[in-house]
Structure formats: structure tokens, C-alpha cells
Design a protein around this motif. Structure first.
Motif, short mmCIF file in Angstrom:
data_model
loop_
_atom_site.label_atom_id
_atom_site.label_comp_id
_atom_site.label_asym_id
_atom_site.label_seq_id
_atom_site.Cartn_x
_atom_site.Cartn_y
_atom_site.Cartn_z
N GLU A 10 0.81 -1.22 0.00
CA GLU A 10 0.00 0.00 0.00
C GLU A 10 0.84 1.27 0.00
O GLU A 10 0.31 2.37 -0.15
CB GLU A 10 -0.93 0.06 1.23
CG GLU A 10 -1.95 -1.04 1.33
CD GLU A 10 -1.43 -2.22 2.13
OE1 GLU A 10 -0.19 -2.49 2.09
OE2 GLU A 10 -2.24 -2.88 2.80
N GLU A 65 -9.48 2.70 0.89
CA GLU A 65 -9.65 1.29 1.26
C GLU A 65 -11.12 1.11 1.61
O GLU A 65 -11.52 1.28 2.76
CB GLU A 65 -8.75 0.94 2.45
CG GLU A 65 -7.27 1.16 2.18
CD GLU A 65 -6.41 1.21 3.45
OE1 GLU A 65 -6.97 1.14 4.57
OE2 GLU A 65 -5.18 1.32 3.31
N THR A 123 -5.10 8.71 3.47
CA THR A 123 -5.61 7.33 3.42
C THR A 123 -7.05 7.32 3.92
O THR A 123 -7.36 7.96 4.93
CB THR A 123 -4.76 6.41 4.31
OG1 THR A 123 -3.38 6.63 4.01
CG2 THR A 123 -5.09 4.95 4.06
N THR A 155 -5.15 7.28 -1.10
CA THR A 155 -5.37 5.83 -1.07
C THR A 155 -6.70 5.52 -0.39
O THR A 155 -6.92 5.90 0.76
CB THR A 155 -4.20 5.13 -0.33
OG1 THR A 155 -3.01 5.34 -1.10
CG2 THR A 155 -4.46 3.64 -0.20
N GLN A 164 -4.62 5.22 -5.31
CA GLN A 164 -4.86 3.80 -5.12
C GLN A 164 -6.29 3.65 -4.63
O GLN A 164 -6.69 4.30 -3.66
CB GLN A 164 -3.90 3.22 -4.09
CG GLN A 164 -2.44 3.47 -4.43
CD GLN A 164 -1.49 2.76 -3.47
OE1 GLN A 164 -0.92 1.74 -3.78
NE2 GLN A 164 -1.36 3.32 -2.28
N ASP A 212 -1.14 0.47 10.39
CA ASP A 212 -0.90 1.65 9.57
C ASP A 212 -0.03 2.59 10.40
O ASP A 212 -0.42 3.01 11.49
CB ASP A 212 -2.22 2.33 9.19
CG ASP A 212 -1.99 3.44 8.17
OD1 ASP A 212 -1.26 4.40 8.50
OD2 ASP A 212 -2.52 3.35 7.05
#
Ligand SMILES: Nc1ncnc2c1ncn2[C@@H]1O[C@H](COP(=O)(O)OP(=O)(O)O)[C@@H](O)[C@H]1O
Ligand SMILES: [Mg+2]
Lengths: 440, 250
Positions: A52, A303, A272, A301, A330, A143
Motif C-alpha cells: 500500500e 480502502e 488514506t 489511497t 490507489q 498503519d
């Protein structure tokens, strides 16, 4: 021979561990902090071999930890007063300067019925339901940004919207860094929106240019059933800053969530978004526009975790890359076996203006349910010559023609902002980026 | 002095010579038509005049009121008074028609040393011109050409032309894809702009348009050159006989 592998730590990792380890223990968060710190000591900063973080190698990018900010003195407050970022959106402002809450730049008076804004330490003492909100949504996932932020947990704010309350006036949380010496600043914001309640929250980040400071801010939100929440984030850190941030969300049944993130600041930034559908039939929009110049590096990013049926997700991210910038998008989306009828659409589009600019687009769908509709797209391209010629043939000079096309490119994402005042303010910020580009 | 003067113009695209010694003189107030088979280089001529990058001029000259056009940027040519109505107007998603028109009008006004139009003046002007061209306000609320029909796109080109008040108008197959009603609207729009000081170059494959916009001079273009020049009757002759004789004329 000793079989135990001795982990090599970088100077920055050692500094983080030492400095955060030496902080006085706060009552309610003590265990959380101790756990987070030992996590960090064990696992450290991510590097490019961590999937990641492949494109944003924090171990290489963070050479040392700037000293922990000492909060806001008179001079800092005076400097923060000059910050006018999103000043005209008619919001209730809550201001943190160098990580410390500043009462004189915050408005906690006349809170609407059902709204309660409190300091994290007070909220933890009063309300047992607050502490669990500080946890990760995926307990097994490490993380480093989360671990560091939690190990440093100190000043923070809790915005609690009672079930059924409709808070129409936006709440603007400002994170301002001041001064000329590099500092490390941490911040945590918790947002709890009760069943059938509604709120709009703006979060902005600003700081001085030419100072290599580091910020690490986490916004955690929990949205009740049938509730509605808008989040708008503007990251306009100084041009040498490292900005690490997370928006961690869990949304309830039939709730509606919209978020938008404008990124123009920082030398290096990573945002994130771990995001979970905690109830069925929930809808979320995650949108953003990232405008980069010089040698900026910005990473977004996502998720997104669909665990329950009927969820709808829309992701729309636009990245404009001038000069020698690097953009990363991402988008990890997982649709678990129970998440039937999930409807997901993700789009990341990048516009390359600089010859040496680079975009890494990595959408990744993992689908374990059979009755779903999911699509993703990623595009990277330069400005269209035919469009430019059409505009220029109508008398519009090159730079202006480019600006019109760039604006239309990122404008699509900004248009998703529901609140008109905020949308206009964000558009003005973004236009200013274009004006500066035209001065080159 | 001639308004537009093209002399021995040679141009190529991707190593292929398309214009091969083209001569053309248009005086103020004149309407010229260029007819010719597909692929003869008509659009190339219009693009070269407007300054599109892909085309390389290898010889010859083009001047507007005696001033060299070819060394100017496309936007400078527009400000000088050259207007090209595109054969294929393109869609510009995300750019509102009004913003586009206003930016264009004020850009050329600024370069011509005129004052920018105030918002009310601009709106009044757009409304008036749009009405003449049967362009409704809803169209103008959309992004440029997005979701427009073929005919609407062509009418929109004429609206832009009317707004920019050019000296030399080049219309590249503005009639293609138009039904007879739309053709009349477009032709009326062009005719309204006819003026002593203004010149037109109307590129078309069909004589039909020239019944409505009556030209002073008709040229036949083949293989990158003007191969024949005559009066309006030449258009009728071409309509009757087709381009068969011209395919290999050059
Ligand atoms: N951008 C381009 N790239 C390659 N070939 C081109 C390009 N533009 C025009 N041509 C070629 O040039 C010739 C003339 O085209 P064009 O000017 O469009 O003719 P007309 O408008 O008369 O139909 C054609 O053979 C066409 O294929
Ligand atoms: Mg053509």
C-alpha cells in the motif's frame, strides 16, 4: 548464532519512538497509546516493499522527526489569525494552532440543539462510547500514520450530533501551523452523527511555505442509520511540509455520506481513507481534486470495504500534474460475500501538464459476491490539442485556453460538493492555483 | 487592398503535401465559394489559415489586410479578424457555453484595444444573436456543443461568428448535416453579417447552400489547388455534372 533478526531503524523511526514514548501518560487513552507505540516500535515506517505504500516510501521520505510542536503562544495565535482559508463559508470555526486548541479562534457558543462539541479529554471522561471510536476499523491492519497519531494522542475534538438533529451551519475545523522552525503536529477529530441526523463538516490545513514541518491528522467518523454527512477537506499546507492524514469512516444503514478533498499543498502528502459500510443500503461518494506543481508528491489511497448488501459507492478523483510532480491514486475496494447488490463505480483521471510529471493509478477491485455491479476506470492524458485549438481559434490566448480546460477537468469533482458556499470557496481556491500557474 | 490574399501556398501534414500552390484573393465585401471533391484539401486550407499546429506550411504566403497571417498564433489571428466555422465543431465538456463565449469575446476585444463588455451588455448581445439563430437559452446553459445535434453545433458556430465580429469568415461545410430549415437559419445568419468591409469564404460540396448565400466568385479546388474560377453559374454546372472531371485535373 542468534536467530533473532535485529530490525534496523532509521533515525526518524528512533526519534518518533523516543519522543512519543516520553510523553506523559494521559488517563483514558493510556492503553491505546501504549499499544500504538509498541506497534510502531515493532513495525516502523512503511517503505516501498509494503504494497500500500509502494509509491510513497515514508521511510525514505521522512529523514527525521521535527521537534514536537509546543502548542500555540501569542505570536502563533497572531499569525494564525491572518489565515483566511475558507473564511467566507458561513461556518462555525474551530481552530487548532500547532496542534493545540485555541479558544479565541474558535466558536463554541450557541451550539444548535443536538450539537455537542467537546475536547477529546473531556468527552472521554464523560462518555464511554467515545473511546471505542478511537480504535482502528480493521484491528488487524497496521498503519504507521495511525500508530503514530494514536501514540501522540493529546488534544483532539469530538463533534457529536444527536439522533435526529439537523445541523445546517457547517462546522469548519482548522488546522494551522505557524512559525519558521520545523515542528511535528498531531491532531485527531472524531465525528459522531446519530440516527437520522445531518451535518456538514469542513476540515482545512494550512501552514507556512519553506518550512519542513510534519503534520499527522486523523478524522474518524461514524454515521448512524439513515443519517447524512458531508465532509469537505482542503489541504493547503506549506510547500515544504509533509502531510499525513486519514479519514476513517464507518457508515450505518441507509445513511448518505459525501466527501470531497482538495489537495494543493505540501511537498509530500498521503491521505488514506479506510471506509466501511457498517449497515446495508448505505451510499457514499468519495471525491477529490489534487492540483500539483513543482516537485510535489501527493498520494490518495482509498480502502473501501463493502461488507453488507445494497451499498452504493462512487469515487471520483481528478489529479492535475504540472512540472515534475508525482501523483498517486490507489483505490482498493473489497466487496465481501454478503455484500450483494453492491453498486460501485470508481474513476480516477489524471491530467499531465508537465513533461516530467508522473501519475500512478492503481484501482483494485476484489469481489466475493456474485450479484454486484462494479466498475472502475483510470485515465492519464495531456490536454487535448484539438480542444485547445478550438478555443484559441476563438481568440482565447493559450494560457487562458489551458486554464479553461484544466478547470473543466477538476471542476467535475468540485461540482459534487453539495453546499453552494463551500463549493464556491473551493472553486476559488482551485482557480487561484490556475492563476498562479499562469504567472509562471 | 485585398482582405485575404493567399499566394502559392504549399502545406503538408505528416509528410504528405496537401496544398500544392494555392492562390486566392478575396476583397472586402466579397463572398467566395470553394467547391471540390472530398480530400481535395478544403479543410486543410481552412486549418492552415486558422493556424492549426499539425499543418506545416512549406512555401507561399497568406495575408489578412496585408499583414502576414502565418506567423501569428491562432488566437492572434482571431483577434485580427479571421474566423473559422469548423466542419466538425467539437464538444468541450465542463466548459459552459456562456463562459466560453464571454472569454472569447473579451479576449478579442482586449486585443483589438476595445473595452471588455459588461455582463449586462454581453448577455443582451448573446440573447439577441442567439434568438436570430433560433438557439434557445437552454443550449447556452450546457457545456460547449455537448449534447448538441449536428445542426445545433453548426448554428452555434454562426453564433460565435456573430459575437466575434470578424473581418474574414471561413465557413467549412457549414451546410453538411443540416436539414432545409436549419440551412435557411444558418444562411440568414450569414447574410445578416454580410457587409462592405467583411469577406466570406464558403466551403461546400453542394450548390444548395449557395442558393441562400449567393457568392460573387466560385472556385473549384482539386488536389490542393484552385483549378477553375467562375461566377455563381459554375456552382450549378458542378451540381449537374459532378466533380468527375476534376478528380484528376491537377
Ligand atoms: N491531420 C491529418 N493527418 C493526416 N492526413 C490528413 C490530415 N488532415 C488532412 N489529411 C489528408 O489531407 C487530404 C485533404 O483533406 P481535407 O483537407 O480534409 O480535404 P477536404 O476538406 O477537401 O475533404 C486528405 O487526403 C486527408 O486524408
Ligand atoms: Mg473538409
Amino acid at each position: 548464532m542468534n536467530a533473532e533478526v535485529k530490525i534496523m531503524r532509521t533515525a526518524a523511526e528512533t526519534q518518533f519512538s523516543d519522543v512519543l514514548g516520553a510523553l506523559p501518560a494521559l488517563g483514558a487513552t493510556r492503553d491505546l497509546r501504549v499499544r500504538a507505540l509498541s506497534d510502531f516500535i515493532a513495525k516502523g515506517l512503511p517503505h516501498r516493499r509494503v504494497e500500500e505504500w509502494k509509491y510513497t516510501d515514508l521511510r525514505a521520505l521522512i529523514r527525521e522527526m521535527p521537534v514536537l510542536a509546543k502548542g500555540a503562544d501569542k505570536a502563533a495565535i497572531a499569525e494564525a489569525k491572518k489565515s483566511s482559508l475558507l473564511a467566507k463559508i458561513g461556518a462555525r470555526e474551530i481552530t487548532f494552532v500547532n496542534g493545540a486548541f485555541v479558544a479565541e479562534l474558535s466558536d463554541l457558543t450557541a451550539q444548535e440543539k443536538g450539537l455537542s462539541i467537546s475536547m477529546l479529554a473531556d468527552a472521554l471522561k464523560k462518555d464511554a462510547s467515545v473511546a471505542p471510536l478511537l480504535e482502528k476499523i480493521n484491528p488487524n491492519k497496521y498503519d504507521a500514520v495511525f500508530a503514530l497519531n494514536t501514540a501522540a494522542l493529546d488534544a483532539g475534538i469530538v463533534i457529536d450530533v444527536a439522533p435526529g438533529a439537523q445541523i445546517t451551519k457547517p462546522i469548519h475545523i482548522r488546522h494551522i501551523v505557524t512559525g519558521t522552525a520545523p515542528v511535528s503536529v498531531f491532531g485527531r477529530v472524531l465525528v459522531k452523527v446519530g440516527k437520522k441526523a445531518q451535518a456538514t463538516i469542513v476540515q482545512s490545513h494550512a501552514g507556512p511555505d519553506a518550512v519542513a514541518y510534519l503534520t499527522n491528522t486523523i478524522l474518524q467518523l461514524s454515521l448512524g442509520d439513515d443519517a447524512e454527512l458531508d465532509i469537505v477537506r482542503v489541504q493547503a499546507e506549506g510547500d515544504k511540509a509533509i502531510h499525513l492524514s486519514m479519514m476513517i469512516g464507518a457508515i450505518g444503514e441507509q445513511s448518505r455520506f459525501r466527501s470531497f478533498a482538495l489537495t494543493t499543498g505540501a511537498a509530500v502528502s498521503r491521505h488514506t481513507v479506510p471506509f466501511a459500510y457498517a449497515g446495508k443500503d448505505a451510499r457514499a461518494l468519495l471525491a477529490g481534486a489534487t492540483l500539483l506543481r513543482g516537485r510535489q508528491h501527493a498520494d490518495v489511497t482509498l480502502e473501501v470495504d463493502h461488507a453488507l448488501p445494497g451499498g452504493e459507492s462512487r469515487e471520483l478523483f481528478k489529479t492535475v500534474l504540472d512540472d515534475e510532480t508525482r501523483g498517486v491514486f490507489q483505490g482498493f475496494i473489497i466487496v465481501r460475500p454478503d455484500a450483494q447488490k453492491t453498486d460501485g463505480r470508481m474513476m480516477s483521471a489524471a491530467l499531465l501538464l508537465g513533461e516530467a510529471a508522473e501519475m500512478d493509478n492503481k484501482p483494485e477491485l476484489e469481489i466475493f459476491a456474485d450479484d454486484v455491479q462494479c466498475a472502475h476506470g483510470a485515465t492519464t492524458g495531456a490536454l487535448d490539442d484539438d480542444l485547445l485549438f478550438y478555443l484559441r481559434a476563438r481568440g482565447i490566448p493559450k494560457k487562458e485556453a489551458e486554464s479553461l480546460l484544466i478547470q473543466s477537468f477538476f471542476g467535475e469533482a468540485i461540482e459534487t460538493i453539495e453546499n453552494a458556499n463551500i463549493r464556491n470557496a473551493v472553486m476559488i481556491r482551485a482557480s487561484r492555483w490556475l492563476e498562479q500557474r499562469n504567472l509562471k | 487592398m485585398a482582405l485575404l490574399e493567399v499566394k502559392d501556398l504549399h502545406a503538408r501534414v505528416e509528410e504528405k503535401e496537401i496544398l500544392r500552390g494555392l492562390n486566392l484573393t478575396i476583397n472586402p465585401g466579397e463572398v467566395h465559394a470553394i467547391m471540390g471533391p472530398n480530400g481535395s484539401g478544403k479543410s486543410t486550407l481552412s486549418y492552415v489559415l486558422a493556424g492549426k499546429d499539425d499543418y506545416e506550411v512549406t512555401a507561399g504566403s497568406a495575408t489578412l489586410e496585408g499583414e502576414d497571417l502565418l506567423s501569428l498564433e491562432p488566437d492572434e489571428r482571431a483577434a485580427k479578424g479571421l474566423f473559422l466555422a469548423f466542419q466538425y465543431p467539437i464538444e468541450i465538456p465542463g466548459v459552459a457555453s456562456m463562459t466560453f463565449l464571454r472569454t472569447a469575446v473579451n479576449s478579442v476585444r482586449k486585443k483589438r484595444g476595445e473595452e471588455e463588455l459588461s455582463t449586462p451588455d454581453f448577455l443582451r448581445l448573446v440573447r439577441e444573436k442567439a434568438k436570430e439563430l433560433s438557439i434557445n437559452q437552454d443550449m447556452l446553459k450546457r457545456p460547449v456543443n455537448v449534447g448538441f445535434s449536428g445542426g445545433e453545433k453548426k448554428r452555434n458556430e454562426i453564433l460565435q461568428m456573430a459575437m466575434l465580429e470578424p473581418k474574414m469568415c471561413v465557413l467549412d461545410e457549414t451546410d453538411s448535416g443540416l436539414d432545409i430549415d436549419a440551412l435557411k437559419i444558418v444562411a440568414d445568419g450569414v447574410n445578416r453579417l454580410r457587409a462592405k468591409s467583411r469577406g466570406f469564404l464558403v466551403i461546400t460540396q453542394y450548390q444548395r447552400l449557395l442558393d441562400h448565400i449567393v457568392p460573387d466568385v466560385v472556385h473549384v479546388m482539386a488536389k490542393g489547388r484552385i483549378v477553375r474560377t467562375g461566377g455563381p453559374e459554375l456552382a450549378h454546372e458542378l451540381e449537374a455534372k459532378g466533380y468527375a472531371g476534376y478528380e484528376n485535373a491537377a
